[in-house]
Write a protein that holds these residues in place. Structure first.
Motif, PDB file in Angstrom:
ATOM      1  N   PRO A 213       0.400  15.218  -5.124  1.00  0.00           N
ATOM      2  CA  PRO A 213       1.586  15.600  -4.158  1.00  0.00           C
ATOM      3  C   PRO A 213       0.806  15.622  -2.557  1.00  0.00           C
ATOM      4  CG  PRO A 213       2.102  16.789  -5.806  1.00  0.00           C
ATOM      5  CD  PRO A 213       0.531  16.286  -6.045  1.00  0.00           C
ATOM      6  N   GLU A 214      -0.520  16.197  -2.415  1.00  0.00           N
ATOM      7  CA  GLU A 214      -1.125  16.313  -1.242  1.00  0.00           C
ATOM      8  C   GLU A 214      -1.699  15.058  -0.638  1.00  0.00           C
ATOM      9  OE1 GLU A 214      -4.038  17.577  -4.032  1.00  0.00           O
ATOM     10  OE2 GLU A 214      -1.866  17.643  -3.841  1.00  0.00           O
ATOM     11  N   ALA A 215      -1.690  13.810  -1.152  1.00  0.00           N
ATOM     12  CA  ALA A 215      -2.605  12.739  -0.894  1.00  0.00           C
ATOM     13  C   ALA A 215      -1.977  12.102   0.244  1.00  0.00           C
ATOM     14  CB  ALA A 215      -2.334  11.749  -1.889  1.00  0.00           C
ATOM     15  N   ASP A 216      -2.561  11.736   1.207  1.00  0.00           N
ATOM     16  CA  ASP A 216      -2.159  11.115   2.358  1.00  0.00           C
ATOM     17  C   ASP A 216      -2.874   9.666   2.638  1.00  0.00           C
ATOM     18  OD1 ASP A 216      -4.789  11.644   3.101  1.00  0.00           O
ATOM     19  OD2 ASP A 216      -4.624  13.087   4.693  1.00  0.00           O
ATOM     20  N   THR A 217      -3.696   9.413   1.563  1.00  0.00           N
ATOM     21  CA  THR A 217      -4.156   7.940   1.758  1.00  0.00           C
ATOM     22  C   THR A 217      -4.472   7.518   0.359  1.00  0.00           C
ATOM     23  OG1 THR A 217      -5.463   6.492   2.725  1.00  0.00           O
ATOM     24  CG2 THR A 217      -6.363   8.640   2.134  1.00  0.00           C
ATOM     25  N   ILE A 218      -4.938   6.413   0.128  1.00  0.00           N
ATOM     26  CA  ILE A 218      -5.337   5.832  -1.338  1.00  0.00           C
ATOM     27  C   ILE A 218      -6.465   4.963  -1.014  1.00  0.00           C
ATOM     28  CG2 ILE A 218      -3.723   3.818  -1.333  1.00  0.00           C
ATOM     29  CD1 ILE A 218      -3.564   4.278  -4.468  1.00  0.00           C
ATOM     30  N   ASP A 219      -7.825   4.991  -1.773  1.00  0.00           N
ATOM     31  CA  ASP A 219      -8.694   4.279  -1.795  1.00  0.00           C
ATOM     32  C   ASP A 219      -9.016   3.233  -2.806  1.00  0.00           C
ATOM     33  OD1 ASP A 219     -10.190   6.079  -3.468  1.00  0.00           O
ATOM     34  OD2 ASP A 219     -10.606   7.279  -1.626  1.00  0.00           O
ATOM     35  N   VAL A 220     -10.318   2.618  -3.013  1.00  0.00           N
ATOM     36  CA  VAL A 220     -10.331   1.792  -3.891  1.00  0.00           C
ATOM     37  C   VAL A 220     -10.731   2.400  -5.034  1.00  0.00           C
ATOM     38  CG1 VAL A 220     -11.140  -0.208  -2.615  1.00  0.00           C
ATOM     39  CG2 VAL A 220     -12.874   1.417  -3.051  1.00  0.00           C
ATOM     40  N   ALA A 221     -11.200   3.618  -5.203  1.00  0.00           N
ATOM     41  CA  ALA A 221     -11.560   4.438  -6.395  1.00  0.00           C
ATOM     42  C   ALA A 221     -10.086   4.519  -7.210  1.00  0.00           C
ATOM     43  CB  ALA A 221     -11.918   5.898  -6.260  1.00  0.00           C
TER      44      ALA A 221
ATOM     45  N   PHE B   8      -7.748  -0.177   2.662  1.00  0.00           N
ATOM     46  CA  PHE B   8      -8.151   0.924   2.241  1.00  0.00           C
ATOM     47  C   PHE B   8      -9.364   1.522   2.833  1.00  0.00           C
ATOM     48  CE2 PHE B   8      -6.202  -1.904  -1.161  1.00  0.00           C
ATOM     49  CZ  PHE B   8      -5.248  -0.977  -1.630  1.00  0.00           C
ATOM     50  N   PRO B   9      -9.323   2.895   3.011  1.00  0.00           N
ATOM     51  CA  PRO B   9     -10.720   3.212   3.798  1.00  0.00           C
ATOM     52  C   PRO B   9     -12.046   3.291   3.016  1.00  0.00           C
ATOM     53  CG  PRO B   9      -9.441   4.900   2.547  1.00  0.00           C
ATOM     54  CD  PRO B   9      -8.591   3.823   2.373  1.00  0.00           C
ATOM     55  N   TYR B  10     -12.999   3.546   3.736  1.00  0.00           N
ATOM     56  CA  TYR B  10     -14.494   3.416   3.373  1.00  0.00           C
ATOM     57  C   TYR B  10     -14.566   4.596   2.517  1.00  0.00           C
ATOM     58  CZ  TYR B  10     -19.559   4.341   3.948  1.00  0.00           C
ATOM     59  OH  TYR B  10     -20.766   4.541   3.562  1.00  0.00           O
ATOM     60  N   LEU B  11     -15.281   4.506   1.346  1.00  0.00           N
ATOM     61  CA  LEU B  11     -15.675   5.746   0.408  1.00  0.00           C
ATOM     62  C   LEU B  11     -17.146   5.863   0.905  1.00  0.00           C
ATOM     63  CD1 LEU B  11     -14.838   4.487  -3.283  1.00  0.00           C
ATOM     64  CD2 LEU B  11     -13.637   6.267  -1.836  1.00  0.00           C
TER      65      LEU B  11
ATOM     66  N   ARG C 254       0.747  -1.182  -0.054  1.00  0.00           N
ATOM     67  CA  ARG C 254      -0.044   0.099   0.162  1.00  0.00           C
ATOM     68  C   ARG C 254       1.067   1.103  -0.113  1.00  0.00           C
ATOM     69  NH1 ARG C 254      -3.700   1.228   5.225  1.00  0.00           N
ATOM     70  NH2 ARG C 254      -1.364   1.317   6.060  1.00  0.00           N
ATOM     71  N   ALA C 255       1.978   1.167   0.835  1.00  0.00           N
ATOM     72  CA  ALA C 255       2.927   2.426   0.816  1.00  0.00           C
ATOM     73  C   ALA C 255       3.506   2.632  -0.493  1.00  0.00           C
ATOM     74  CB  ALA C 255       3.935   2.177   1.688  1.00  0.00           C
ATOM     75  N   VAL C 256       3.753   1.624  -1.268  1.00  0.00           N
ATOM     76  CA  VAL C 256       4.308   1.791  -2.857  1.00  0.00           C
ATOM     77  C   VAL C 256       3.177   2.642  -3.664  1.00  0.00           C
ATOM     78  CG1 VAL C 256       4.897   0.581  -4.988  1.00  0.00           C
ATOM     79  CG2 VAL C 256       5.853  -0.009  -2.793  1.00  0.00           C
ATOM     80  N   LEU C 257       1.738   1.879  -3.623  1.00  0.00           N
ATOM     81  CA  LEU C 257       0.523   2.923  -4.194  1.00  0.00           C
ATOM     82  C   LEU C 257       0.404   4.215  -3.952  1.00  0.00           C
ATOM     83  CD1 LEU C 257      -2.392   0.105  -3.963  1.00  0.00           C
ATOM     84  CD2 LEU C 257      -0.672   0.501  -5.901  1.00  0.00           C
ATOM     85  N   LEU C 258       0.732   4.465  -2.412  1.00  0.00           N
ATOM     86  CA  LEU C 258       0.341   5.736  -2.152  1.00  0.00           C
ATOM     87  C   LEU C 258       1.479   6.787  -2.736  1.00  0.00           C
ATOM     88  CD1 LEU C 258      -1.165   7.850  -0.418  1.00  0.00           C
ATOM     89  CD2 LEU C 258       0.176   7.237   1.497  1.00  0.00           C
TER      90      LEU C 258
END
Length: 655
Positions: free
Chosen positions: A309-317, A566-569, A297-301
């Motif tokens: 650049p400001e992203a602090d998480t990644i989700d299923v979208a 991955f967090p809830y949408l 997940r860290a690689v994806l982020l």
């Protein structure tokens, strides 16, 4: 089974009349056979079991075709009739299972009198008697009349609710409309198949051949997110109420039968054996997958931050799109280039060649008119088992299969094998239907893996369809083992030597072995967070059945936060399209449970020669051909020469 004929299905336009007549005839047959069984009483134990076998077969015949037509027939009226047929068959089955008089007939039988023709104890017949008595008890036959009446009502309602859940998911095809510019990144053949409408917009649906490529390749993040939201909201809000009632029905059934909860009731007949063992198993897998999941997940982020650049998480979208970018950029695997090697017709032919070679089978095409298929795209094959050492002779016909591989309106939306007829030794050929929703052109490799997986169920159904007893025919093992043979067969979709036999580009060049090796390394990326996602699904299935929740969506959010990487949408209601909550009920953990066993089974094969005939034949005959005639753990031990362990799975997940 020499000389047995497959089902004679009607032309699509005659399906309703044929199914209605079949219902009338089979229900009358069941009524007559039950009356004969009552009159005969407790005579010869084997004769009693064979009478019950006849009754079981007739009910299976009714349920199987009704279920297939309900899920795949192009005529909505026939689908509705199929649902009603399944309801009626279920009602009759429930009535019989709650009949104290019938139960008394079986309870009075002496297992010691169940002997084979040589006068020796017949272990399979004794196993059948044990299972029949257990089925009666689990239905509540020994409860008072008031309780039995309520159980009848609950069983009928459970069938209705399950069908309603499935119908809503089938019918709720959602879509987004995007500009042609928002198709950037998608394969050219996909774009060509999706022309703009009069308004200059392109419609992208939540059906898999649309959604999977779009979520994987579309560069437009807003469009991906819009489609993912629609995908996760299929069935909402209608199925929320359906599921609430379905869970309540199951909780009441478990309570009336004296179980702690529904998972406790359902797991009694599983390998796992105990409802409390389910969350312990889920947590064990989740713990093993945590560090690999965090790493990937860290690689994806990190890759997302190259664009945001400001992203602090990644989700299923975004996860599927960025996983594809990582595989392309870090593993040198471009799924769009890989697709070139997987034209659906070539894959289908290759699948038949691979499984034919592995299991000693020959598939002979059947004319669609003769087969009576419900749609022109369905391909039908008779399955022959080749005699040992006799070259290319087709041998004995042992079954028939139907491949319904492409989407259409009103059809089942996922991928699954459906029984069309149970096989019975010297009486009935097994028939099965593979129902999928693959594109008509090029396939992604993960879709090829899915096809191999689902075909594993189909070949298990056919090879296991030679028991004398319907109860043990085909995929009749414990429910948390049924995925293991299919997960095992996935390995053949990853082998370079196997793939080069059918995976070729337009020029006929086979897929390069070094590309397959890179694909395999790329596939290992993300397996930790994929395992955590599966544990989220498993925990959801268990938890929603184990206890009542005032807000199902809130519980989805909580469990996703606990298990998924991955967090809830916000604004989504995944549970409403989670069709496994019907068939698998609280037992979605079985996919991971079976995968543990599948990795262990695969350790017996030679990775340099997956077709080594001695191992392949032993696997076919020891596990697949036995159906449910022995406990799954015993079948696995017979094949491996030892009890199954967790070692191979843990090593795979850690690497």
């Amino acid at each position: 089974m020499t000389g047995l004929a497959p089902l004679h299905l009607p032309a699509p336009e005659h399906a309703a009349d044929w199914l209605a007549a079949r219902r009338t005839g089979l229900l009358a047959e069941v009524e007559g056979r039950v009356a004969d069984l009552r009159a005969a009483g407790t005579g010869d134990p084997l004769a009693v079991l064979r009478s019950w076998n006849d009754i079981t077969l007739a009910l299976s015949d009714l349920t199987a075709v009704g279920s297939v037509y309900a899920q795949v027939h192009p005529d909505e009226a026939v689908r509705a009739l199929g649902d009603r047929v399944v309801q009626q068959a279920s009602k009759v089955s429930t009535e019989l299972s709650l009949d104290p008089g019938l139960y008394a007939v079986f309870a009075a039988l002496d297992p010691a009198a169940l002997l084979d023709p040589a006068g020796r104890p017949d272990p399979v017949a004794r196993r059948l008697l044990d299972r029949v008595l257990r089925d009666f008890r689990r239905s509540g036959v020994d409860r008072d009349e008031t309780t039995r009446t309520r159980l009848r009502e609950l069983d009928s309602r459970q069938v209705d609710l399950g069908q309603q859940l499935s119908r809503t998911i089938r019918a709720d095809v959602r879509s987004v409309r995007v500009t042609p510019a928002q198709l950037a990144g998608l394969p050219e053949d996909w774009i060509a198949a999706h022309p703009a409408d009069a308004d200059g917009l392109v419609t992208v649906t939540t059906d898999y051949p649309d959604a999977v490529p779009f979520l994987t390749f579309a560069e437009d993040a807003a469009a991906r997110r819009a489609l993912r939201l629609e995908f996760l909201n299929r069935g909402w809000p209608d199925n929320d109420a359906v599921l609430r009632e379905l869970f309540a029905v199951r909780r009441e059934v478990a309570d009336l039968l004296g179980y702690a909860d529904w998972p406790d009731y359902a797991s009694e007949v599983m390998m796992i054996g105990d409802g409390d063992a389910i969350p312990a198993f889920i947590d064990r897998i989740a713990d093993l997958a945590l560090e690999p999941g965090r790493r990937d997940r860290a690689v994806l982020l990190e890759r997302l931050r190259c664009d945001v650049p400001e992203a602090d998480t990644i989700d299923v979208a975004d996860s599927a799109y960025y996983a594809e970018l990582v595989r392309r950029e870090q593993f040198d695997v471009d799924a769009q280039q890989v697709r070139r090697y997987f034209a659906v017709d070539k894959v289908r032919r290759g699948l038949l060649e691979v499984t034919g070679r592995l299991f000693g089978l020959t598939y002979v095409p059947v004319d669609p008119v003769e087969a009576g298929v419900w749609h022109p795209e369905v391909a039908t094959y008779d399955v022959f088992r080749r005699p040992e050492g006799e070259g290319s002779a087709p041998g004995e016909r042992i079954g028939r299969i139907h491949l319904d591989l492409h989407p259409r309106d009103g059809k089942y939306k996922h991928a699954a094998q459906f029984t069309l007829a149970e096989g019975v030794r010297d009486r009935r050929l097994p028939e099965g239907v593979l129902v999928c929703n693959f594109p008509r052109g090029l396939m992604q490799h993960d879709e090829v893996v899915t096809l191999f997986h689902e075909f594993g169920h189909l070949v298990h159904h056919v090879l296991g369809g030679r028991s004398e007893w319907v109860r043990f025919s085909g995929v009749a093992t414990e429910w948390d083992f049924v995925e293991a043979p299919s997960q095992l067969l996935e390995e053949w979709a990853w082998d370079p030597a196997v793939l080069e036999t059918f995976a070729t580009d337009e020029a006929g060049e086979p897929i390069p072995a070094d590309l397959v090796a890179r694909m395999r390394r790329a596939e290992d990326f993300g397996k930790g967070y994929h395992a955590r996602t599966q544990m989220f699904y498993a925990a959801l299935a268990y938890d929603l059945h184990a206890r009542e929740h005032p807000d199902l969506t809130a519980r989805v959010r909580e469990l996703q936060g606990r298990y998924s990487m991955f967090p809830y949408l916000e604004g989504t209601h995944f549970h409403c399209s989670f069709g496994h909550l019907d068939g698998y009920s609280s037992g979605y953990y079985t996919y991971a449970w079976s995968q543990v066993i599948a990795k262990d089974l695969f350790s017996a094969f030679d990775p340099d020669d997956l077709f080594e005939p001695t191992v392949a034949a032993r696997y076919r005959d020891t596990i697949l051909a036995r159906g449910g005639e022995r406990n799954a753990a015993d079948l696995v031990e017979d094949f491996l020469g030892r009890p199954s362990t967790f070692d191979a799975y843990a090593a795979w997940l850690a690497r």
